[in-house]
Enzyme design. Structure first.
Site, PDB file in Angstrom:
ATOM      1  N   GLU A  55       0.843  -1.221   0.000  1.00 61.06           N
ATOM      2  CA  GLU A  55       0.000   0.000   0.000  1.00 61.06           C
ATOM      3  C   GLU A  55       0.877   1.270   0.000  1.00 61.06           C
ATOM      4  O   GLU A  55       0.569   2.251   0.689  1.00 61.06           O
ATOM      5  CB  GLU A  55      -0.966  -0.006   1.192  1.00 61.06           C
ATOM      6  CG  GLU A  55      -1.766  -1.283   1.267  1.00 61.06           C
ATOM      7  CD  GLU A  55      -3.270  -1.113   1.167  1.00 61.06           C
ATOM      8  OE1 GLU A  55      -3.742   0.021   1.085  1.00 61.06           O
ATOM      9  OE2 GLU A  55      -3.956  -2.150   1.146  1.00 61.06           O
TER      10      GLU A  55
HETATM   11  C1  FAD Z   1       2.581  -9.944   0.569  1.00 61.78           C
HETATM   12  C2  FAD Z   1       2.395  -8.896  -0.481  1.00 61.78           C
HETATM   13  C3  FAD Z   1       1.119  -8.609  -0.960  1.00 61.78           C
HETATM   14  C4  FAD Z   1       0.948  -7.652  -1.948  1.00 61.78           C
HETATM   15  N1  FAD Z   1      -0.315  -7.428  -2.464  1.00 61.78           N
HETATM   16  C5  FAD Z   1      -0.458  -6.632  -3.539  1.00 61.78           C
HETATM   17  C6  FAD Z   1      -1.735  -6.530  -4.198  1.00 61.78           C
HETATM   18  O1  FAD Z   1      -2.725  -7.121  -3.782  1.00 61.78           O
HETATM   19  N2  FAD Z   1      -1.817  -5.770  -5.313  1.00 61.78           N
HETATM   20  C7  FAD Z   1      -0.744  -5.082  -5.811  1.00 61.78           C
HETATM   21  O2  FAD Z   1      -0.892  -4.410  -6.816  1.00 61.78           O
HETATM   22  N3  FAD Z   1       0.483  -5.146  -5.209  1.00 61.78           N
HETATM   23  C8  FAD Z   1       0.639  -5.912  -4.095  1.00 61.78           C
HETATM   24  N4  FAD Z   1       1.875  -6.021  -3.493  1.00 61.78           N
HETATM   25  C9  FAD Z   1       3.009  -5.278  -4.041  1.00 61.78           C
HETATM   26  C10 FAD Z   1       3.431  -4.106  -3.183  1.00 61.78           C
HETATM   27  O3  FAD Z   1       2.464  -3.102  -3.254  1.00 61.78           O
HETATM   28  C11 FAD Z   1       4.808  -3.650  -3.645  1.00 61.78           C
HETATM   29  O4  FAD Z   1       5.729  -4.644  -3.243  1.00 61.78           O
HETATM   30  C12 FAD Z   1       5.201  -2.309  -3.080  1.00 61.78           C
HETATM   31  O5  FAD Z   1       4.421  -1.300  -3.661  1.00 61.78           O
HETATM   32  C13 FAD Z   1       6.679  -1.981  -3.276  1.00 61.78           C
HETATM   33  O6  FAD Z   1       7.048  -2.157  -4.607  1.00 61.78           O
HETATM   34  P1  FAD Z   1       8.365  -3.027  -4.964  1.00 61.78           P
HETATM   35  O7  FAD Z   1       8.261  -4.305  -4.240  1.00 61.78           O
HETATM   36  O8  FAD Z   1       8.507  -3.053  -6.422  1.00 61.78           O
HETATM   37  O9  FAD Z   1       9.555  -2.217  -4.319  1.00 61.78           O
HETATM   38  P2  FAD Z   1      10.365  -1.047  -5.016  1.00 61.78           P
HETATM   39  O10 FAD Z   1       9.422  -0.038  -5.557  1.00 61.78           O
HETATM   40  O11 FAD Z   1      11.383  -1.603  -5.929  1.00 61.78           O
HETATM   41  O12 FAD Z   1      11.092  -0.412  -3.747  1.00 61.78           O
HETATM   42  C14 FAD Z   1      12.291  -0.948  -3.196  1.00 61.78           C
HETATM   43  C15 FAD Z   1      12.808   0.044  -2.161  1.00 61.78           C
HETATM   44  O13 FAD Z   1      13.093   1.299  -2.791  1.00 61.78           O
HETATM   45  C16 FAD Z   1      12.337   2.339  -2.209  1.00 61.78           C
HETATM   46  N5  FAD Z   1      11.936   3.278  -3.256  1.00 61.78           N
HETATM   47  C17 FAD Z   1      11.332   3.014  -4.433  1.00 61.78           C
HETATM   48  N6  FAD Z   1      11.082   4.146  -5.093  1.00 61.78           N
HETATM   49  C18 FAD Z   1      11.545   5.158  -4.339  1.00 61.78           C
HETATM   50  C19 FAD Z   1      11.569   6.582  -4.477  1.00 61.78           C
HETATM   51  N7  FAD Z   1      11.041   7.227  -5.526  1.00 61.78           N
HETATM   52  N8  FAD Z   1      12.121   7.295  -3.491  1.00 61.78           N
HETATM   53  C20 FAD Z   1      12.634   6.703  -2.390  1.00 61.78           C
HETATM   54  N9  FAD Z   1      12.625   5.369  -2.198  1.00 61.78           N
HETATM   55  C21 FAD Z   1      12.089   4.604  -3.166  1.00 61.78           C
HETATM   56  C22 FAD Z   1      11.143   1.659  -1.556  1.00 61.78           C
HETATM   57  O14 FAD Z   1      10.618   2.430  -0.495  1.00 61.78           O
HETATM   58  C23 FAD Z   1      11.769   0.351  -1.075  1.00 61.78           C
HETATM   59  O15 FAD Z   1      12.397   0.543   0.155  1.00 61.78           O
HETATM   60  C24 FAD Z   1       2.060  -6.942  -2.458  1.00 61.78           C
HETATM   61  C25 FAD Z   1       3.332  -7.194  -1.950  1.00 61.78           C
HETATM   62  C26 FAD Z   1       3.517  -8.165  -0.986  1.00 61.78           C
HETATM   63  C27 FAD Z   1       4.903  -8.448  -0.499  1.00 61.78           C
END
Ligand code: FAD
Length: 595
Positions: free
Chosen positions: A406
């Site tokens: 989220e």
């Molecule tokens: C158990 C689980 C359930 C989930 N359920 C859903 C779901 O139902 N539907 C759905 O759509 N998604 C879902 N997700 C996905 C989740 O929303 C994403 O994992 C989350 O938004 C983070 O994206 P990412 O994993 O690609 O991390 P990334 O975006 O790659 O981030 C990696 C790190 O970099 C940081 N970062 C990234 N961009 C920036 C920036 N601009 N500035 C500073 N820091 C930054 C982040 O804060 C994080 O610490 C789920 C994930 C999990 C693990």
């Protein structure tokens, strides 16, 4: 999505959102748990009974991926009316207030895995339809979601686009007859293994980010393998693959190219709701920790008798009190905004957007409080906290993801001051004027503090100082960096930390003042909790402001800023050891969270 872009896409002109930073509120004006009605309490009890009798005894089956059971439990939620709280009556819902939605998620949260399935259904899939669906879309799908005839999911994230969700590669191409073909792959989709209905975000014709309604039964939709996760083993998380899926022309949800509105408004509310779940999790863990600490004996006495354990129980309680106060206050703000609106989808979306800052604060503050509480819960359980025979171990693993999904807490931290600055620059918030006024005020001597202050009067003054510090940090950062402020993420994050402390401490303070004014039997405990929250908040606020100023300025300017900070934050420490003992002894006497 880039947090700077996300902050800028907000279209709200300020009405009341974030006004707490500029104005003092009256204790009577905020919503608190003490104001819950008999109807709220009845729904809370019904939910608690359901979770205790039907979900918790079955957690092992959920963790073994028994999705038929997950479906059955969602069906039971439907029978109890828990899935339709935010859905209009015309589509089979109950259309109740957000306070009701909050008491439900707080209690559902006793099983984090099931809470994730519940959130996917009641919030993430239903809400976009309520906010942006056409009459036909709402009539077709909402009754089936409210009755759990269909299970819902929200498919935004992809392997290459999580935080940067608008960079999704999944695409929907318009066909000559007006229908669409969907191709791509979504990742980490909660309820993915058994969902029937998905809200899918894709680039319409390659470059127009758009929301679509997709049924699992349509040809070309498939789900991948369950992810092997750190926690939430009882929640389905899978990729969802779309291969030449034919979508009818009327499967577009909202406007073509305006998918960000659907995604963000759903998340605005989702963050508030997730905050409520995390807060409920903290309360439940305090109950467990208290039970263990009063039963477990070492050196001939219950471990709860030791000061080190009292410190933990007292601190867990005070922090939970603060986040509980801010989440309830936010529920009240949302309900007031909705009550004053036309209550249609656009009005609801506007209300969620108006309080998007408060919702992001709730998400960050509640998820981090929960992680603190669960870490201490493991510690109180000692070796038993590290083995699977006790729930403490599972709670600890299950909670970690709350800081990731989220919108990660980093992204939400950037959004909190980002939205505030944007509103200030648009002239909706008196941010620039307030920062200027503050600079004049800093140069005039502060009045002497009378010795005979009223109860919590010192805390009230300190919270006012927090607001001044927040404005000073934001104002100085805006003046120094101008349009490049978005590049200064560390400073923005410090500002966010201060803003979180402002909102949490003031919400707790107003609640405690209301409890004292009403002669609440636990008013002394409310006061103890808020005194800890404000005292410790002052140390955090000072540290964050010092770090921010040192990043922004140097030399004489820095010295002037630090002198101003000392003048703003003149706080006499209180005896938090005694206050934590008071709270810990009360939780032990009553067998759990007290407030
Ligand atoms: C158990 C689980 C359930 C989930 N359920 C859903 C779901 O139902 N539907 C759905 O759509 N998604 C879902 N997700 C996905 C989740 O929303 C994403 O994992 C989350 O938004 C983070 O994206 P990412 O994993 O690609 O991390 P990334 O975006 O790659 O981030 C990696 C790190 O970099 C940081 N970062 C990234 N961009 C920036 C920036 N601009 N500035 C500073 N820091 C930054 C982040 O804060 C994080 O610490 C789920 C994930 C999990 C693990």
């Amino acid at each position: 999505m880039d947090p700077a872009k996300e902050a800028m896409t907000s279209t709200t002109d300020i009405r009341k959102g974030a006004s707490w930073l500029f104005e003092d509120s009256e204790p009577a004006a905020i919503f608190t748990p003490e104001k819950l009605t008999d109807e709220h309490r009845l729904i809370a009890r019904t939910t608690e009974e359901f979770v205790t009798k039907e979900v918790l005894p079955n957690v092992d089956r959920l963790e073994a991926k028994d999705w038929a059971l997950a479906r059955e439990l969602l069906h039971r939620c439907a029978e109890l009316g828990l899935l339709g709280v935010s859905v209009p009556e015309a589509y089979g819902g109950l259309d109740l207030d957000k306070a009701t939605a909050l008491v439900i998620v707080e209690r559902i949260a006793r099983s984090a895995s099931f809470a994730t399935a519940f959130g996917g259904q009641a919030n993430l899939c239903s809400l976009p339809l309520v906010l942006f669906g056409t009459e036909e879309q709402k009539a077709t799908y909402l009754p089936k979601l409210v009755s759990a005839e269909m299970i819902g999911a929200y498919a935004l994230s992809e392997t290459g686009s999580g935080s940067d969700a608008l960079a999704a590669k999944t695409r929907a191409d318009r066909q000559s007859d007006g229908s669409w073909r969907l191709n791509g792959e979504k990742m980490w989709i909660s309820n993915g293994g058994f969902a029937d209905l998905l809200i899918v975000f894709a680039q319409a014709d390659g470059d127009k980010f758009t929301a679509f309604i997709v049924e699992r039964a349509w040809p070309g939709v498939s789900t991948g393998k369950e992810e092997h996760k750190m926690g939430l083993h009882g929640s389905s998380t899978t990729p969802v693959v779309f291969q030449d899926v034919p979508l009818p022309a009327d499967s577009v949800l909202g406007e073509i190219g305006r998918g960000h509105k659907v995604a963000l408004n759903t998340l605005n509310y989702g963050r508030f709701s997730l905050g409520g779940m995390c807060m409920g999790g903290s309360r439940g863990a305090i109950d467990d920790a208290t039970k263990y600490a009063t039963e477990r004996r070492q050196f001939g006495q219950p471990i709860a008798a030791f000061g080190a354990i009292k410190h933990k129980l007292g601190e867990m309680t005070a922090r939970t009190y603060a986040v509980e106060s801010l989440v309830y206050r936010t529920a009240g703000l949302l309900d007031a905004a909705i009550a004053a609106s036309t209550r249609d989808g656009a009005a609801l979306a506007a209300a969620f957007e108006e309080y998007a800052i408060e919702s992001s604060i709730a998400k960050v503050a509640c998820s981090e409080t929960l992680d603190y509480v669960l870490d201490e819960n493991v510690q109180i359980h000692g070796g038993n906290g590290f083995v699977k025979d006790y729930d403490a171990e599972r709670y600890y693993r299950d909670a970690r993801v709350n800081r990731i999904f989220e919108g990660t807490n980093e992204i939400n931290r950037l959004l909190i001051p980002g939205m505030l600055v944007r509103r200030g620059l648009k002239g909706g918030l008196p941010l620039v004027a307030a920062a200027k006024r503050l600079q004049d005020e800093i140069l005039t001597p502060s009045p002497l503090v009378p010795d005979d202050e009223g109860v919590l009067e010192a805390e009230r003054r300190t919270v006012t100082s927090f607001k001044k510090v927040a404005l000073a940090v934001l104002g100085t950062a805006m003046q120094t960096y101008g349009e490049k402020l978005n590049d200064e993420q560390e400073v923005l994050s410090y500002a966010a930390d201060i803003l979180i402390d402002v909102y949490a401490a003031e919400s707790a303070l107003l609640r405690a003042q209301a409890a004292i004014a009403a002669g609440h039997p636990d008013a002394a405990l409310h006061a103890a909790a808020v005194r800890i929250v404000v005292n410790d908040g002052a140390q955090r606020v000072e540290s964050a402001a010092r770090n921010a100023f040192a990043a922004i300025a140097d030399g004489d300017t820095l010295r002037t800023l630090l002198a101003a900070l000392r003048r703003m934050l003149k706080v006499t420490p209180v005896n938090t050891v005694a206050l934590r003992r008071q709270l810990a002894e009360a939780v032990c006497a009553r067998g759990g969270y007290i407030l």
